[in-house]
Structures are given as C-alpha cells and as structure tokens.
Design an enzyme around this catalytic site. Structure first.
Site, mmCIF file in Angstrom:
data_model
loop_
_atom_site.group_PDB
_atom_site.id
_atom_site.type_symbol
_atom_site.label_atom_id
_atom_site.label_comp_id
_atom_site.label_asym_id
_atom_site.label_seq_id
_atom_site.Cartn_x
_atom_site.Cartn_y
_atom_site.Cartn_z
ATOM 1 N N ARG A 1 0.801 -1.229 0.000
ATOM 2 C CA ARG A 1 0.000 0.000 0.000
ATOM 3 C C ARG A 1 0.827 1.268 0.000
ATOM 4 O O ARG A 1 0.582 2.187 -0.780
ATOM 5 C CB ARG A 1 -0.912 0.050 1.245
ATOM 6 C CG ARG A 1 -2.251 -0.562 1.057
ATOM 7 C CD ARG A 1 -2.746 -1.132 2.373
ATOM 8 N NE ARG A 1 -1.928 -2.287 2.698
ATOM 9 C CZ ARG A 1 -2.216 -3.513 2.291
ATOM 10 N NH1 ARG A 1 -3.306 -3.749 1.632
ATOM 11 N NH2 ARG A 1 -1.410 -4.526 2.572
ATOM 12 N N THR A 2 1.807 1.326 0.895
ATOM 13 C CA THR A 2 2.543 2.594 1.029
ATOM 14 C C THR A 2 3.311 2.896 -0.246
ATOM 15 O O THR A 2 3.259 4.009 -0.771
ATOM 16 C CB THR A 2 3.476 2.545 2.260
ATOM 17 O OG1 THR A 2 2.706 2.124 3.385
ATOM 18 C CG2 THR A 2 4.085 3.904 2.547
ATOM 19 N N LYS B 1 25.708 -4.531 -2.098
ATOM 20 C CA LYS B 1 27.177 -4.434 -2.155
ATOM 21 C C LYS B 1 27.740 -3.757 -0.920
ATOM 22 O O LYS B 1 28.945 -3.541 -0.822
ATOM 23 C CB LYS B 1 27.584 -3.638 -3.407
ATOM 24 C CG LYS B 1 27.064 -4.216 -4.707
ATOM 25 C CD LYS B 1 27.436 -3.305 -5.869
ATOM 26 C CE LYS B 1 26.814 -3.796 -7.181
ATOM 27 N NZ LYS B 1 26.989 -2.833 -8.263
ATOM 28 N N ARG C 1 11.412 3.872 3.130
ATOM 29 C CA ARG C 1 11.058 2.854 4.127
ATOM 30 C C ARG C 1 12.311 2.049 4.404
ATOM 31 O O ARG C 1 13.009 1.613 3.477
ATOM 32 C CB ARG C 1 9.945 1.940 3.637
ATOM 33 C CG ARG C 1 9.772 0.736 4.567
ATOM 34 C CD ARG C 1 8.536 -0.027 4.320
ATOM 35 N NE ARG C 1 7.360 0.745 4.700
ATOM 36 C CZ ARG C 1 6.128 0.240 4.742
ATOM 37 N NH1 ARG C 1 5.921 -1.018 4.436
ATOM 38 N NH2 ARG C 1 5.091 0.990 5.090
ATOM 39 N N HIS D 1 5.515 5.680 11.533
ATOM 40 C CA HIS D 1 4.953 5.613 10.190
ATOM 41 C C HIS D 1 4.007 6.807 10.062
ATOM 42 O O HIS D 1 2.775 6.648 10.023
ATOM 43 C CB HIS D 1 4.217 4.286 10.020
ATOM 44 C CG HIS D 1 3.900 3.920 8.608
ATOM 45 N ND1 HIS D 1 4.018 4.811 7.550
ATOM 46 C CD2 HIS D 1 3.443 2.753 8.073
ATOM 47 C CE1 HIS D 1 3.644 4.197 6.437
ATOM 48 N NE2 HIS D 1 3.301 2.952 6.721
#
Ligand code: NCD
Length: 310
Positions: A45-46, A73, A94, A122
């Site tokens: 969703r986000t 890496k 995120r 959030h």
C-alpha cells in the site's frame, strides 16, 4: 510525527487531500518533478500509493529496493540517499532501522518522507488514519471537534507496530485532552506500548490504560478500534511469534456485534488473521477506505513538500 506540531497545518493537509479526492482527475502540479521511492523493506500500500500519488500529480517516479540495488554491495544509507537526491526532488524512504529516516534527512538537502522506519514510526499512515477517523466520524453525523472523549482501542502489537506509535502521537496532538487510549496486547509475549511513549502521551494529557485481555467492557466502550498485525519480522525467534499469535485476540462479526453502532473498525493492513473476513462487509469497517484515501493524503503531502501549493 513530532514534526507535525502545527495542528492547523495538519488540518490544511487533510483539506488538500479532500480537494484532490473530490476532483477525481489527475493534475499536473508536479509536472517536471521526480519522486524517488526507496523501499528497503516490503510494502504494498505505502509504496504503490506514493507511486500513484506522484504520477497523478504529474511527477515522474524512480524506485530502488534492498535486493536489486547497491545495498547488496554494502552501500551505506547516506550514500544511497545522496545518489537518489541527485536525481529526484524528494525521497520517500522505508527502512528496517529505527531512526533511518532522520539519518537520511540529515544526509541530503532534498525532502525525505518517512514511510516507516523499523519499529519507530509511520507518520504518513497516521495522517491517513486521522483522515479516515475525521471522515468516518462525520459520515456518522458527528462532528469531530464536538465528539466527547474519543475512546481509541489499539489492539495487537503496540511494541513493534509503528503505525500505533505515530497515530497515538498525532491523535494526542490534534485532540488535546479529548482522547482515551486503551492498549490491548497479549499477555504471553511482551507486545506492550513502549513505556517512554506512554509517558510522553501522559504528559500530553492523554488518559491511557493497558490490558492483556479484550473484555466486553472495552469492546462496548470503543469508538475507534485500531487493529494491528503481530509484527513477525521484528521477532528474533519463531517460537515467541507463534506464542504471540496464539494469544492474540481476533475480531470477528460476533465481536463487532457487541460494538457501538457508530464505532469505526480500522487496520493499517496487511492483515494476517486478526480481523476475520466476515467483518469486511460491516458498514463500520473502515480499513479499505483507509487504504484508498491514503493515496489522496500522500498526494497532498507530496504537493506540499514540493511547494506546488504556494
Ligand atoms: C504497516 C507498516 O508497514 O507499518 N503497513 C502499512 O504501511 N499500511 C503495518 C504493518 O505492516 O503491519
């Protein structure tokens, strides 16, 4: 969430989201801009709503994730952010680490939007949750400011659930002394609301109680039931996750039948098993609307952050 200390600005943002939602068409106010999506933890969703939000405002989108980028890496967060900042006008991040968004913002001069930092916060979810609460309250014929004390029950994983951390702070700010929070978390495993957050909310004038069982009294007193998933990815061993799941309360149609007729049933999603699908058709269920309207709130945020509304 602490950055949203201007309540009027929060309401303005929700008004812009409303305007964008009512307009229903795309606009080009972000034409020529590029938004970078850096999702170093899973998201449906986000990430999709931010991507759709940017595109609906006419911006271009670039994306990176943990698996297919130079993170594999050993590139540092700061270096990845410097890279994205040289191509994009804003970064949505995120990350599994608490504090990562703050770190990223310090590394670059472009705006960084926290789309979830580990067990931290959030905030954009909290904004869309507030939008849902305001709208659902209004659609039940109540006005937000008039409502007496709003009884919010947070159910599930209050320890690791960053959506609870952000929403509790936001509600405490916009509703001042007019909210009561109840935290219902399983007894078997410690999923309690962080003590320092409880202290902060107390200092902000919020009445709070903690519970290990969901009782009929709580169910009947609740105006907003905010259900969350036990955050599996935050557990170090599978056995304690299983134990937490076993001890978790499940919201079913039978439970919903005991709730107030104008209650609001919310969930940030994804759900695992904490709300049965027989609740989905209940008119008090708001979780799919939360999800849908999240895009408009994120459109408003991107437009604001990128100065398109000035
Ligand atoms: C939440 C999250 O990522 O914190 N999901 C979301 O963004 N809607 C909730 C969760 O994962 O349980």
């Amino acid at each position: 969430m602490d950055q949203f200390n201007d309540v009027d600005a929060v309401h303005r943002l929700l008004e812009v989201a409303d305007e964008l939602r009512n307009r229903k068409t795309t606009t080009n106010i972000l034409s020529g801009k590029v938004v970078a999506l850096a999702f170093l933890e899973p998201s449906t969703r986000t990430s999709c709503s931010f991507s759709a939000a940017a595109q609906r405002l006419g911006a271009g989108v670039i994306s990176m994730n943990a698996q297919d980028s130079s993170v594999t890496k050993g590139e540092t967060l700061a270096d990845s952010m410097l890279c994205l900042a040289s191509y994009a006008d804003a970064i949505v991040l995120r990350h599994p680490r608490l504090g990562a968004a703050k770190e990223a913002a310090a590394a670059v001069s472009k705006p960084v939007i926290n789309a979830g930092d580990g067990t931290g916060e959030h905030p954009t979810q909290a904004l869309l949750d507030l939008y849902a609460i305001v709208h659902e309250t209004q659609s039940r014929g109540k006005t937000f400011s008039e409502s007496e004390k709003l009884n919010v029950t947070f159910l599930g994983d209050a320890k690791n659930g960053r959506t609870i951390h952000s929403l509790s702070k936001l509600l405490a700010r916009v509703m001042a002394g007019k909210v009561v929070f109840r935290y219902v978390t399983p007894a078997a495993v410690d999923l309690r609301m962080p003590a320092e957050l409880i202290e902060k909310l107390k200092a902000a004038g919020v009445e709070q109680t903690e519970h290990n069982e969901m009782s009929d009294d709580i169910i009947k007193a609740t105006d907003v039931l905010y259900v969350t998933r036990v955050q599996k990815e935050r557990f170090s061993d599978a056995a304690s996750y299983e134990e937490a799941m076993k001890a978790s309360f499940r919201v079913t149609a039978e439970v919903a039948s005991k709730m107030k007729s104008d209650a609001i049933i919310m969930h940030p999603l994804p759900r695992v098993d904490e709300i049965s699908t027989d609740v989905d058709s209940d008119p008090r269920c708001a979780y799919f609307k939360q999800m849908e309207n999240g895009m408009y709130v994120r459109m408003a945020l991107l437009a604001t952050v990128l100065g398109a509304l000035e």
